[in-house]
Motif scaffolding. Structure first.
Motif, short mmCIF file in Angstrom:
data_model
loop_
_atom_site.label_atom_id
_atom_site.label_comp_id
_atom_site.label_asym_id
_atom_site.label_seq_id
_atom_site.Cartn_x
_atom_site.Cartn_y
_atom_site.Cartn_z
N THR A 126 0.84 -1.20 0.00
CA THR A 126 0.00 0.00 0.00
C THR A 126 0.87 1.25 0.00
OG1 THR A 126 -1.78 -1.13 1.18
CG2 THR A 126 -1.79 1.27 1.25
N VAL A 127 0.54 2.19 -0.88
CA VAL A 127 1.31 3.43 -1.00
C VAL A 127 0.35 4.62 -0.94
CG1 VAL A 127 2.84 4.80 -2.46
CG2 VAL A 127 3.07 2.30 -2.39
N ARG A 128 0.67 5.58 -0.09
CA ARG A 128 -0.15 6.78 0.05
C ARG A 128 0.29 7.82 -0.97
NH1 ARG A 128 -0.86 9.35 5.95
NH2 ARG A 128 -1.86 7.29 6.17
N ILE A 129 -0.67 8.28 -1.78
CA ILE A 129 -0.36 9.27 -2.81
C ILE A 129 -1.22 10.51 -2.59
CG2 ILE A 129 -0.36 9.77 -5.29
CD1 ILE A 129 0.20 6.88 -5.83
N PRO A 130 -0.60 11.67 -2.43
CA PRO A 130 -1.37 12.90 -2.17
C PRO A 130 -2.03 13.43 -3.44
CG PRO A 130 0.96 13.40 -2.28
CD PRO A 130 0.85 11.90 -2.39
N LEU A 131 -3.01 14.27 -3.24
CA LEU A 131 -3.75 14.85 -4.35
C LEU A 131 -2.83 15.64 -5.29
CD1 LEU A 131 -6.36 15.57 -5.80
CD2 LEU A 131 -6.71 17.41 -4.16
N ALA A 132 -1.82 16.28 -4.75
CA ALA A 132 -0.90 17.07 -5.57
C ALA A 132 -0.30 16.24 -6.69
CB ALA A 132 0.19 17.67 -4.70
N GLU A 133 -0.07 14.94 -6.45
CA GLU A 133 0.52 14.07 -7.46
C GLU A 133 -0.55 13.43 -8.34
OE1 GLU A 133 3.77 11.53 -6.04
OE2 GLU A 133 3.68 12.64 -4.16
N LEU A 134 -1.75 13.22 -7.80
CA LEU A 134 -2.84 12.65 -8.61
C LEU A 134 -3.32 13.63 -9.67
CD1 LEU A 134 -4.97 10.90 -5.84
CD2 LEU A 134 -3.53 9.80 -7.56
N LYS A 135 -3.10 14.91 -9.46
CA LYS A 135 -3.53 15.93 -10.42
C LYS A 135 -2.83 15.78 -11.77
CE LYS A 135 -4.81 19.66 -7.22
NZ LYS A 135 -4.44 21.02 -6.74
N ASN A 136 -1.67 15.14 -11.78
CA ASN A 136 -0.88 15.04 -13.01
C ASN A 136 -1.35 13.92 -13.93
OD1 ASN A 136 0.84 17.13 -12.10
ND2 ASN A 136 2.05 15.68 -10.91
N ILE A 137 -2.32 13.13 -13.48
CA ILE A 137 -2.81 12.02 -14.29
C ILE A 137 -3.86 12.52 -15.29
CG2 ILE A 137 -4.08 9.83 -14.22
CD1 ILE A 137 -2.80 9.25 -11.58
N ASP A 138 -3.81 11.98 -16.50
CA ASP A 138 -4.80 12.31 -17.51
C ASP A 138 -5.96 11.33 -17.39
OD1 ASP A 138 -6.26 13.04 -19.69
OD2 ASP A 138 -4.87 12.22 -21.18
N TRP A 139 -7.07 11.81 -16.82
CA TRP A 139 -8.23 10.94 -16.60
C TRP A 139 -9.23 11.00 -17.76
CZ3 TRP A 139 -7.63 7.81 -12.54
CH2 TRP A 139 -6.82 8.23 -11.47
N ALA A 140 -8.90 11.72 -18.82
CA ALA A 140 -9.85 11.92 -19.92
C ALA A 140 -10.20 10.61 -20.62
CB ALA A 140 -9.29 12.92 -20.92
N ARG A 141 -9.35 9.61 -20.51
CA ARG A 141 -9.61 8.34 -21.19
C ARG A 141 -10.41 7.37 -20.32
NH1 ARG A 141 -3.38 7.36 -22.46
NH2 ARG A 141 -3.36 8.13 -20.31
N THR A 142 -10.80 7.81 -19.13
CA THR A 142 -11.53 6.95 -18.20
C THR A 142 -12.98 7.41 -18.11
OG1 THR A 142 -9.50 6.69 -16.92
CG2 THR A 142 -11.55 5.98 -15.89
N GLU A 143 -13.91 6.47 -18.28
CA GLU A 143 -15.33 6.81 -18.23
C GLU A 143 -15.81 6.95 -16.78
OE1 GLU A 143 -17.66 4.05 -20.40
OE2 GLU A 143 -16.46 4.20 -22.22
N SER A 144 -15.54 5.93 -15.97
CA SER A 144 -16.05 5.91 -14.60
C SER A 144 -14.92 5.58 -13.64
CB SER A 144 -17.16 4.86 -14.44
OG SER A 144 -18.24 5.15 -15.30
N ILE A 145 -14.90 6.29 -12.51
CA ILE A 145 -13.90 6.05 -11.48
C ILE A 145 -14.62 5.87 -10.15
CG2 ILE A 145 -11.93 7.01 -10.22
CD1 ILE A 145 -11.19 8.51 -12.77
N PHE A 146 -14.33 4.76 -9.47
CA PHE A 146 -14.90 4.48 -8.16
C PHE A 146 -13.84 4.77 -7.11
CE2 PHE A 146 -17.18 2.00 -11.20
CZ PHE A 146 -18.48 1.88 -10.72
#
Length: 225
Positions: A126-146
């Motif tokens: 398990t790895v904790r990832i802060p929002l500051a780093e998640l912002k760099n991901i391109d989510w445009a290719r994902t329809e639904s995120i749980f």
């Protein structure tokens, strides 16, 4: 087309309703094609194995979808960048189950804990990832995120923009829809609701209707228990 009326500028459209009712055959075919296409979607799962009923969720997803991938990395030494790179690959649906915490003062410190399996020894880490780093991901290719974790829909309240948290950052980055939670949740109750949601989702395209059905059923279940 004008119609006789005591009022001026009275048009025929004001007195006419046009209803388009698809045939039963069309609805059956449409549902069949939707369910078939939905089952072909590419799924990514990151789930903490310590959570109760997590195996039930994974098994259900694998039986309903043909292309399911758990977050797995084939490296002896793994960094956050490896995890972010894996998550950044195109998937139709991403299911993330883990601990999270919203920071109501500094939104960039809000975090989510991702769990990956190290392929070399099959160990779950398990790895904790802060929002500051998640912002760099391109989510445009994902329809639904749980986002199945505590406070994943919460965050710092900013006037005019709502709650600055994980769900907002993912939507801004292009995801079509995000299913998240406002408060702390119990995985024992949350995981069965996700399974029920997916069952409804397979049978209808409207996510809001599917979520409503799951919520009503859960309320009735809790009232009767």
């Amino acid at each position: 087309l004008l119609t006789p009326s005591a009022k001026k500028d009275r048009f025929l459209i004001h007195q006419t309703a046009i209803v388009n009712l698809p045939s039963v055959i069309f609805l059956q075919f449409h549902h069949q094609k939707f369910a078939e296409n939905y089952s072909k979607k590419k799924i990514l799962i990151s789930a903490n194995p310590e959570f109760p009923k997590v195996d039930k969720l994974i098994n259900f997803v694998k039986t309903q979808f043909r292309n399911v991938e758990q977050l797995m990395i084939d490296k002896p030494s793994i960094s956050k960048e490896d995890i972010l790179e894996k998550i950044n690959q195109p998937h139709d649906i991403s299911i993330f189950l883990g601990h999270s915490k919203a920071d109501l003062e500094n939104s960039d410190s809000t975090f989510f804990e991702f769990t990956y399996t190290r392929q070399t020894d099959n160990q779950a880490i398990t790895v904790r990832i802060p929002l500051a780093e998640l912002k760099n991901i391109d989510w445009a290719r994902t329809e639904s995120i749980f986002l199945i974790g505590c406070e994943t829909a919460s965050g710092k309240s900013i006037r005019g923009t709502g709650s600055a948290g994980i769900q907002q950052a993912i939507l801004i980055s292009g995801a079509k829809e995000v299913l998240a939670t406002l408060w702390e949740i119990d995985a024992y109750h949350a995981i069965p609701q996700i399974i029920e949601f997916l069952k409804y989702q397979i049978n209808q395209e409207n996510s809001a209707s599917a979520l409503r059905e799951v919520q009503i059923r859960k309320i009735q279940e809790l009232q009767n228990s």
